[in-house]
Scaffold this motif. Structure first.
Motif, mmCIF file in Angstrom:
data_model
loop_
_atom_site.group_PDB
_atom_site.id
_atom_site.type_symbol
_atom_site.label_atom_id
_atom_site.label_comp_id
_atom_site.label_asym_id
_atom_site.label_seq_id
_atom_site.Cartn_x
_atom_site.Cartn_y
_atom_site.Cartn_z
ATOM 1 N N TYR A 104 40.941 53.631 59.880
ATOM 2 C CA TYR A 104 42.043 53.004 60.878
ATOM 3 C C TYR A 104 42.690 54.423 60.098
ATOM 4 O O TYR A 104 42.623 55.404 59.456
ATOM 5 N N PRO A 105 43.392 54.805 61.081
ATOM 6 C CA PRO A 105 44.382 55.638 61.627
ATOM 7 C C PRO A 105 45.616 56.210 60.132
ATOM 8 O O PRO A 105 45.784 56.915 59.590
ATOM 9 N N TYR A 106 45.818 55.306 59.451
ATOM 10 C CA TYR A 106 47.016 55.501 58.432
ATOM 11 C C TYR A 106 46.505 55.135 57.221
ATOM 12 O O TYR A 106 46.385 53.721 57.110
ATOM 13 N N SER A 107 46.047 56.119 56.282
ATOM 14 C CA SER A 107 45.805 55.792 55.163
ATOM 15 C C SER A 107 46.040 57.016 53.969
ATOM 16 O O SER A 107 46.575 57.987 54.361
ATOM 17 N N SER A 108 45.958 56.499 52.468
ATOM 18 C CA SER A 108 46.210 57.312 51.608
ATOM 19 C C SER A 108 44.936 57.046 50.553
ATOM 20 O O SER A 108 45.158 55.595 50.361
ATOM 21 N N ASN A 109 45.359 58.242 49.685
ATOM 22 C CA ASN A 109 44.380 57.832 48.241
ATOM 23 C C ASN A 109 44.638 58.661 47.615
ATOM 24 O O ASN A 109 44.675 60.079 47.491
ATOM 25 N N ALA A 110 43.862 58.217 45.892
ATOM 26 C CA ALA A 110 44.213 59.201 45.202
ATOM 27 C C ALA A 110 43.375 59.217 44.089
ATOM 28 O O ALA A 110 42.731 57.637 43.844
ATOM 29 N N GLN A 111 43.463 60.091 43.661
ATOM 30 C CA GLN A 111 41.785 59.953 42.224
ATOM 31 C C GLN A 111 41.813 59.998 41.079
ATOM 32 O O GLN A 111 42.405 60.992 41.046
ATOM 33 N N TRP A 112 41.860 59.335 39.914
ATOM 34 C CA TRP A 112 41.701 59.930 38.562
ATOM 35 C C TRP A 112 40.337 59.135 37.447
ATOM 36 O O TRP A 112 40.008 58.101 37.544
#
Length: 332
Positions: A104-112
């Motif tokens: 989908y067009p709107y997303s964010s992700n963060a990894q750690w």
């Protein structure tokens, strides 16, 4: 379900197939911080924007938090904190990078990278004060599998040399555990090691030792080759907890020591499977002793001498765990 106060953060399960639907619409600004801007992950960002809080417990694996949602209309910022409580948090990462796995067009992700048992707080907040919106939060284990995740890529064990390993990111193995004291066929995550046929002579006693922080790890030894479809092997032995003369460690943080011993057959290779219901780091090693009972191993060294890390200790019948190293001593 959402909470705009860190103290009321919503608990999230890892790899849950049911994303948590939430929104920053109507959420309080500031995220519980007394400052407007923060620096983390190489970025300076506004923590004064509306946001909601979640929490998850680390396992030692790499986690990815994502706001991928079919109904989302804005992209959020995801900021990761660690700490025992909301008053003592340390920022680990902050990201507005689009989730490459989201269709989908709107997303964010963060990894750690997580530590086992450590608590993490996830703040999903608006990138600016004028754009709030809905999202669905998921947290996934995205750890790369160990090189020896498969039987075919088993890592070679060297005599009296400790190998540090991990089941983090490993896939379940379907090899049947048909040993007498472990009659289960349940597939659990595990990693593989191999003792070459050249490392054992007929009539020698081979002993495998493992130390770990986890009480959930086990080990099994297979004689022959259990890899692939055309397998020819038998379950040689499963590990057992060491008696009172065997200890992992010089501290109370490493409670588990597992060993397995058997009489070897010449020209037979042995495979060692370390497996368990939870992911963990461990150290594993093996030794071999002849039946001459002369107090020396095949290399002529006295069996009750333990050396390593710049020190030598004399101890009868034990296993030392120092950090990620295992030190072996036997008295035959």
């Amino acid at each position: 379900e959402e909470s705009d106060a860190c103290q009321d953060a919503v608990s999230v399960s890892v790899d849950d197939n049911s994303p948590i639907a939430s929104t920053t619409i109507g959420a309080s600004s500031g995220g519980g911080f007394d400052i407007s801007f923060n620096q983390c992950g190489g970025e300076t960002f506004d923590v004064g924007t509306p946001g909601v809080w979640f929490t998850v417990e680390g396992t030692g694996a790499t986690f990815k938090a994502s706001t991928c949602s079919e109904t989302g209309g804005v992209s959020h910022r995801i900021t990761i904190y660690s700490g025992a409580d909301c008053d003592s948090t340390i920022c680990r990462n902050s990201s507005t990078v689009e989730d490459p796995d989201c269709p989908y067009p709107y997303s964010s992700n963060a990894q750690w990278m997580t530590n086992p048992g450590e608590r993490y707080f996830i703040l999903v907040h608006d990138q600016d004060t004028t754009e709030s919106g809905d999202f669905e939060l998921t947290v996934a284990d995205v750890s790369e599998p160990p090189v020896n995740d498969a039987c075919e890529t088993a890592e070679i064990l060297m005599e009296l040399e400790t190998t540090t390993g991990s089941t983090i990111g490993s896939a379940p193995t379907a090899v049947l555990m048909e040993c007498e004291n472990n009659p289960t066929s349940a597939a659990t995550p595990g990693v593989w090691y191999k003792i070459p046929a050249s490392a054992a002579d007929k009539g020698e006693t081979i002993s495998v030792f493992m130390c770990s922080d986890s009480i959930d790890l086990e080990l099994a030894v297979f004689a022959g080759n259990p890899c692939g479809e055309a397998v020819d092997f038998t379950c040689q032995e499963t590990g057992a907890a060491m008696g009172h003369n065997f200890q992992c460690a010089t501290n109370d943080n490493v409670p588990v020591a597992i060993s397995a011993a058997w009489n070897s057959t010449s020209q037979i290779e042995y495979y060692v499977l370390v497996y368990g219901t939870s992911s963990a780091v461990f150290g594993v090693t093996f030794t071999r002793t002849s039946s001459d009972n002369d107090g020396n191993d095949d290399n002529g060294t006295t069996n009750d001498t333990v050396s390593g890390a710049g020190e030598t200790r004399i101890w009868k019948g034990g296993l030392y765990w120092l950090g990620s190293l295992v030190f072996l001593a036997t008295a035959i």
